[in-house]
Structure formats: structure tokens, C-alpha cells
Design an enzyme around this catalytic site. Structure first.
Site, PDB file in Angstrom:
ATOM      1  CD  GLU A   5      -4.125  -6.337   3.707  1.00 45.36           C
ATOM      2  OE1 GLU A   5      -4.299  -7.039   2.677  1.00 45.36           O
ATOM      3  OE2 GLU A   5      -3.289  -5.426   3.767  1.00 45.36           O
ATOM      4  CD  GLU A  17      -2.908  -1.206   2.290  1.00 44.18           C
ATOM      5  OE1 GLU A  17      -2.403  -1.762   3.280  1.00 44.18           O
ATOM      6  OE2 GLU A  17      -4.058  -0.753   2.276  1.00 44.18           O
TER       7      GLU A  17
END
Ligand SMILES: NC(=O)c1ccc[n+]([C@@H]2O[C@H](COP(=O)([O-])OP(=O)(O)OC[C@H]3O[C@@H](n4cnc5c(N)ncnc54)[C@H](O)[C@@H]3O)[C@@H](O)[C@H]2O)c1
Length: 705
Positions: A126, A106
Site C-alpha cells: 500500500e 488481509e
């Protein structure tokens, strides 16, 4: 900034942000503080024309710091940091290597360009922790590759390579050589080409990639891939929002959803198992003081199913291993089976022919005990018979070098009694692998009353080399896993005698989340295997005429499970698909009639309760007796070894989640119905319920003592 893991150096007009936050460069609080300072520093230098961000050590940022999950939310800080990075007025290039996951990926999306060394892997895993990317991934990634491909990546939760990253469109180029030099060179080329800044936030999402039919397909996929779970569906919600919201609004929405996922039982359970697995090597009250023994080679006695699998584990880890069997024929059969396992790995593209040859060369067969004299660990895996194992341990005692670890793979026998025949009982330990040993991640490490701490330490180190998750146990019948299995299997077998079909029992367990219904497991393992264990241990079993009688009746009718196509189910040759078999059901019915077992209907809820609550109850006995050191260890055994759903956190985490009183009351309910022979609350369960405490509280208090 002297103690900061982040430094800024100038390479001509290129500012290089270097992060050195070992061991794996997580985006920890210190790293974030260092990055804020680095960005401010760079902004103050007018001579900077481009910025390069790289990490030292084995990898670029590997992800967020998972230990922060339990603290206050950090999303706001990540948002601010990544915005500042992205808003730098000059091109910003992330130069990556290693395994770049979650927050690591990210932060690179907030850079303007991304390049990586060959072999780098990227992922957004995730949902495997019950959460969603919460540092902008759900909003920035679709601006680069669209909603559909972003969600493919998130749902797959598996890392992709550089070529895939380039093809998907979130990696600009593969670089070669030194990551710093190559990334700086890339930045210089941008300057030369006047490429300028290229902020992800200024791009828009192609709405076609979020078409209703695409979202419908992904939703259906998420439901089937992650049953009983919500994180994947929440990820779809977050990523599709990128198609309609401006970045800043989308980021706020992502934060709201990410924080919501953290509160789910699913996330708490998955994070519990994650830490529980990481902690199994840290044994409370046991310190090795570095006094473990180094294991660089092994010997395996018995070249059968387990011995072969164990030898493959050694070879896969690059450790030489000598395999001994009693006859040439058995040895050759075992060696051929190992070669076949490698052949099938090559066929499936999991291994190159060269690698196969290398691994096979590490495995040596022998008929002579003297060939085991140099091995650092000897693992016995012969037939399950105490006399035989004791004879073999006397041989091992005679030939093994001093300080060798002497291990047995027994599933049921008293390891104290095995150790007692040697002159070195403190060197003896149980290493209980699961079948197939080269595949199953769990390893129960069983200490006897006299195993030396250094030997336990060596076994735990070995498990790491063999890529296994070890759980330390003490000697008792069945250790942790199989002892807990007893009540679970007993009830499943009893229910098919009460008139439930195998499919009803397995179906209820699987819908609840078990990887495979227990009756299907018996068919896979071989019904004869269970019956043999039962016969060998008949004197241990309670005086219940229906006890394990489903197995025994099917076995008597020649039904051995998958190996002969007939067990609780019917199988076609070469196919593991289960088919209902009226013949099996007739056998079970006739047995029930003979034993006078009352027939009843079984709702899915009852099936799950009757199977899972005995697990929990026995788990609490194991805990109180000290057979397992911690509740989390019990959870690891069942998640890593028995297909218990990780998203329920293991049997004991699950017990706390639904409430110990719920479990206790149900056990009393079944005691009223079936009697107290099998249904009796464990003392610890009864005590905690009467005190109104959770197992988590009990464990925390113990850890402090
Ligand atoms: N199969 C499983 O699922 C499983 C799982 C965990 C533990 N175990 C345990 O592992 C052990 C081995 O089980 P397995 O399923 O591999 O059995 P197996 O029958 O497949 O293999 C046993 C091997 O031991 C050899 N052997 C017998 N006597 C010997 C001797 N005197 N000297 C040397 N070799 C001898 C046999 O020739 C055979 O190759 C048992 O203690 C079993 O309880 C089995």
C-alpha cells in the site's frame, strides 16, 4: 446468488467458498456482497464443520479494487465482512495461489488458517500508492508475526514467497496439487486433530516487537526510504497501535489513519500515476477494431548500445530476433555485449545459466538484409543520421514482408522524412526506447502523419509483450520526453555558470525527489553525447551565448563524464560515487567570466523552480499541440523515463497541485530577470490561469468532447 462471483458448495462436512471474479479476483463490491451472502448461508447450515475459501483463475484475491479509492470509504464494510468471516464458529482455511496483495492478504488474515500453493507470493504494497493497509492488515498481521516484522513487510512493499510466509509465521503450510482438494484435505486434517477455530483477533501482540528502539529504527528507515512522504510513517503509527489497542479499537484507528492517507497529495499523485500508466494503451479517438498486426518476431538494425538492449528485450519476452550490423566486427562486438549483459544477470542471481542459454539462442546475428525478410517488426537503431537512416529504410522497404512494421529508434530525427523514402509510409512508426533499453520501462511510440492505426495498435501490443509502458506521441523534435528536457537541462547548466556548484544543483533536485540530479545524469550518459546532439542541431537553438555552454566547456577540457572519470564531478576508477572537483568548478567559473554571466547565490527553491517550471511549461505546449494526447501521458513519460518523483504525480499533475498561477507567476518573475527568450508562459498555461481553471478540468472537458 446466481450472478454472484461467489458460490458455496459442500464437500462432505466442509463448506467451500469459491470466488470467481476475473481477471484477478479483486475484492470488489460484488465479491464482498457475495461473501456476506456465503457466510450467512454457511451459518444456516448446521452440518458444516469447517470452511475453505479459495479463488478460481490465476490468483487468490489479488487485492482491493483500486477504482473504488476515489469513492466513499469502504473500510467499514471490510471490517464488518472480515469480522463475520473470522467469527464463524468452525475452522476457516484460506487456500491461496498466485499473487496475494493488500486486501487479498488481509482477508486471509481474518481466516483461521492459511495455506498456499508453491509459487504464491504475498505482500502489503500500500505505501507505494501513498496509503496504508486499511482492511485490518495493520492490526491482524502483528498479532501473527509481531510489529517489527509486519512493518518490515509493509516498508519493503515487495512480495515474499511461501517459505518466507511460513518462516515469518503468517502461513501455516505449503500445499500441493489442486488448490481446492489440497485445502479441503488440510481442513479435514484440522478436524481430525480437533484443531478448532483459531481467530487472529483473539491473539495478542508481543510487546517486545514494538520496543521503542525498534520503532526508532523503522522510523529512520521509513524517512530515508520514502523521503518527502508520509504513508510509511503513518503505517508505523497504525501497526504500533496494535501493541496497545484491542482489535476493534485498533481497526477503527487503522480506518481513521487510512482515510487520512487517502487525502494526501502523495496518495492522489501515486494513484494518478498508477491509472495513467494503466491507460496509456487506451488512445482517445483511436480505435483499432482488433485490426492490429501480430508481432511474434523482430529484426534490429544496428547492434550498438540501443540495438543490443532492444534485442535483449525481445529475447527476454521469448521472441526470436535477428540483429544486423554493417561489419562483422561491429556485429561481434554487439553480440558479445549482449552475452555479457546476460552473464552479469546470472552472476547477480537474476537468471539461471539454462535460461541465459535459452534467451541467447533467440538472438541471431547477420550481415544480410535478406535475413530480415520474415520478421514482423524491424527496428532501426543505427547512428543518429538522417541520410543513413533513409538509406536503411530503403533497404528495409525492399526486403521486409508485406505488413511488417518498420520502426526507428531515432531520438531527434523527423520520422515523416524517414517514412517518405519507403513505398509504405503508413507502416512506419517511431519506437523510442530509453537507455539501457532492456531496463528502462518507458517506450515512446511515435506516430507519423501517415502511420496506420493498425501499426500503432501493433506497437502498443508489442510494448506489452516487451513489458514496457508505451506513450503515444506525434513527431516533433525530441518527442515528449526529450523536448521537455530541453529547458530543464538548460537551466541546470546555466545555474552552474552563475556560480552554483554541480552538487548544489543536483542536491536540490534530488532532495526534491528527482531520482538523479541532471548534471549527474549528463556524466552518466556521457557529456560528449549531449554535445554531439547540440552540434548536430545547432541551427535549432536560440541565440543565447550561454546556451549549454557548461557541457561544451567541460567537453572541450576533455571531461566526458563517468566514462573517463571526469565530468561535472570526479570519479574513481570502477566507482560511480560523485566527488566534487575543483577543476570542473574552475572551468565553469572561467566560462562564466568569459561569457560575462552574473554570479549569484542559488537557494534550493530557486534551483527546483528554474528546472521544473520549464518542464511544466513545455509539457503544456506539447499538450496543446497534440504531441501528447493527454496530460497524464506526459506525466507517465517523466515518471517512467526520467526519474520524476511519482509521489508528485508527474510534472503536469504537480502543476495543478501547486496551482497553475504559481507556475505562471514564477515564469513571469524569471522572464523579468532573464528575458523572454527562454521564459515565456505557454499559451495554454496563460489561458487556464486567466480563466481560473485547472489542467485537470481542461482535460476532463476535452475527454467529453
Ligand atoms: N544511446 C541512447 O541513450 C539512445 C537513447 C534513445 C535512442 N537512441 C538512438 O538510437 C540510435 C542508436 O544509438 P546507439 O547509442 O545505440 O548508437 P551506437 O553507436 O551504440 O550503435 C550504432 C550501431 O549501428 C551500427 N551501424 C552503423 N551504420 C550501420 C549500417 N549502415 N548498417 C547497420 N548497422 C550500422 C554501428 O556499427 C553500431 O553498432 C540512434 O538513433 C540514437 O539517437 C539512443
Amino acid at each position: 446468488m446466481s450472478n454472484s462471483p461467489v458460490t458455496v458448495t459442500l464437500d462432505g462436512e466442509v463448506a467451500v467458498i469459491t470466488v470467481d471474479n476475473p481477471p484477478v479476483n479483486t475484492l470488489s463490491a460484488a465479491a464482498r456482497a457475495g461473501l456476506f451472502a456465503a457466510i450467512a448461508d454457511i451459518r444456516a447450515r448446521s452440518e458444516v464443520a469447517a470452511v475453505v475459501m479459495i479463488c478460481k483463475g490465476s490468483t487468490f484475491f489479488s487485492g482491493a479494487d483500486i477504482s473504488e479509492f476515489s469513492g466513499p470509504p469502504k473500510e467499514g464494510e471490510f471490517r464488518d465482512l472480515f469480522r463475520e468471516l473470522e467469527q464463524l464458529p468452525v475452522p476457516v482455511v484460506a487456500g491461496m495461489h498466485g499473487v496475494v496483495m493488500g486486501g487479498g492478504l488481509e482477508i486471509s488474515l481474518a481466516c483461521h488458517y492459511r495455506v498456499a500453493l508453491p509459487g504464491t507470493r504475498f505482500g502489503l504494497p500500500e505505501v507505494t500508492l501513498g496509503i496504508i493497509p486499511g482492511a485490518g492488515g495493520t492490526q491482524r498481521m502483528p498479532r501473527l508475526i509481531g510489529v517489527e516484522k509486519t512493518l518490515d513487510l509493509i516498508l519493503a512493499a515487495r512480495p515474499v514467497d511461501v517459505a518466507t510466509g511460513i518462516q515469518l509465521g503468517f502461513i501455516d503450510a505449503e500445499i500441493d496439487g489442486d488448490v481446492r482438494e489440497a485445502t479441503v484435505a488440510f481442513a479435514r486434517a484440522l478436524l481430525r486433530d480437533r484443531a478448532g477455530v483459531r481467530r487472529t483477533s483473539e491473539r495478542s501482540v508481543d510487546p517486545a516487537t514494538a520496543a521503542p528502539e525498534i520503532i526508532a529504527r523503522l522510523t529512520a528507515q521509513a524517512k530515508s526510504q520514502y523521503p518527502n512522504r508520509t504513508a510509511a510513517l503513518t503505517a508505523i503509527d497504525a501497526v504500533s497501535a496494535a501493541a496497545r489497542l484491542p482489535l476493534e479499537e485498533g481497526l477503527l484507528y487503522e480506518t481513521e489513519l487510512a482515510n487520512r492517507t487517502k487525502l494526501t497529495v502523495e496518495a492522489k499523485a501515486l494513484i494518478h500515476v498508477f491509472f495513467a500508466e494503466r491507460n496509456t494503451r487506451k488512445i482517445p479517438g483511436l480505435s483499432f477494431d482488433g485490426a492490429t498486426r501480430k508481432i511474434a518476431s523482430g529484426g534490429v538494425i544496428g547492434a550498438g548500445t540501443m540495438g543490443g538492449g532492444i534485442a535483449i528485450c525481445f529475447a527476454n519476452a521469448g521472441l526470436p530476433v535477428t540483429v544486423l550490423d554493417s561489419t562483422r566486427e561491429a556485429l561481434d562486438r554487439g553480440l558479445a555485449a549482449m552475452a555479457k549483459t546476460y552473464d552479469s544477470m546470472v552472476k547477480r542471481g537474476r537468471l539461471t545459466t539454462a535460461e541465459k542459454a535459452k534467451r541467447l539462442a533467440l538472438i541471431r546475428g547477420t550481415l544480410n538484409y535478406s535475413d530480415l525478410a520474415t520478421a514482423d517488426v524491424l527496428i532501426e537503431a543505427v547512428f543518429e543520421n538522417l541520410d543513413l537512416k533513409q538509406t536503411i529504410f530503403k533497404e528495409l522497404d525492399a526486403v521486409a514482408k508485406p505488413d511488417a512494421v518498420l520502426a526507428t529508434n531515432t531520438s531527434t530525427l523527423d520520422i515523416n522524412a524517414i517514412a517518405a523514402v519507403t513505398r509504405r509510409p503508413s507502416d512506419v512508426i517511431g519506437l523510442h526506447f530509453f537507455s539501457p533499453a532492456n531496463v528502462m520501462p518507458l517506450l515512446e511510440v511515435v506516430r507519423t502523419d501517415s502511420t496506420a492505426p493498425a501499426v500503432i495498435g501493433a506497437a502498443l501490443d508489442l510494448s506489452k509483450a516487451l513489458k514496457k509502458t508505451p506513450v503515444l506521441a506525434r513527431v516533433c523534435y525530441g518527442f515528449i520526453g526529450n523536448r521537455m528536457m530541453e529547458g530543464y537541462a538548460r537551466e541546470a547548466q546555466r545555474m552552474v555558470l552563475e556560480g552554483a556548484t554541480p552538487r548544489e544543483v543536483d542536491g536540490a533536485l534530488e532532495a526534491w525527489g528527482m531520482a538523479m540530479g541532471i548534471l549527474a545524469v549528463f556524466d552518466m550518459a556521457g557529456i560528449d553525447v549531449g554535445v554531439n546532439v547540440h552540434r548536430a542541431n545547432a541551427e535549432r537553438y536560440p541565440p543565447d551565448p550561454s546556451y549549454y555552454q557548461a557541457d561544451i566547456a567541460l567537453h572541450a577540457a576533455g571531461r566526458l563524464g563517468q566514462k573517463n572519470g571526469r565530468g561535472y564531478y570526479k570519479y574513481l576508477p570502477g566507482d560511480r560515487t560523485r566527488h566534487d572537483d575543483p577543476e570542473a568548478i574552475d572551468i565553469l567559473k572561467a566560462t562564466a567570466l568569459r561569457l560575462n554571466i552574473p554570479q549569484s547565490a542559488h537557494a534550493a527553491g530557486e534551483i527546483v523552480e528554474r528546472c521544473v517550471y520549464p518542464l511544466i511549461n513545455e509539457g503544456m505546449r506539447i499538450l496543446e499541440e497534440g504531441v501528447a494526447a493527454r496530460a497524464s501521458d506526459v506525466d507517465v513519460v517523466w515518471c517512467a523515463g526520467y526519474g520524476f518523483p511519482r509521489y508528485r504525480g508527474g510534472p503536469l499533475f504537480h502543476a495543478d497541485n501547486i496551482g497553475l498561477k504559481t507556475v505562471y507567476d514564477a515564469i513571469l518573475k524569471y522572464r523579468d530577470r532573464f528575458g523572454s527568450m527562454h521564459w515565456q508562459p505557454a499559451p495554454l498555461l496563460a489561458r487556464l490561469v486567466s480563466e481560473g481553471r485547472t489542467l485537470g478540468e481542461w482535460q476532463a472537458e476535452r475527454n467529453l468532447r
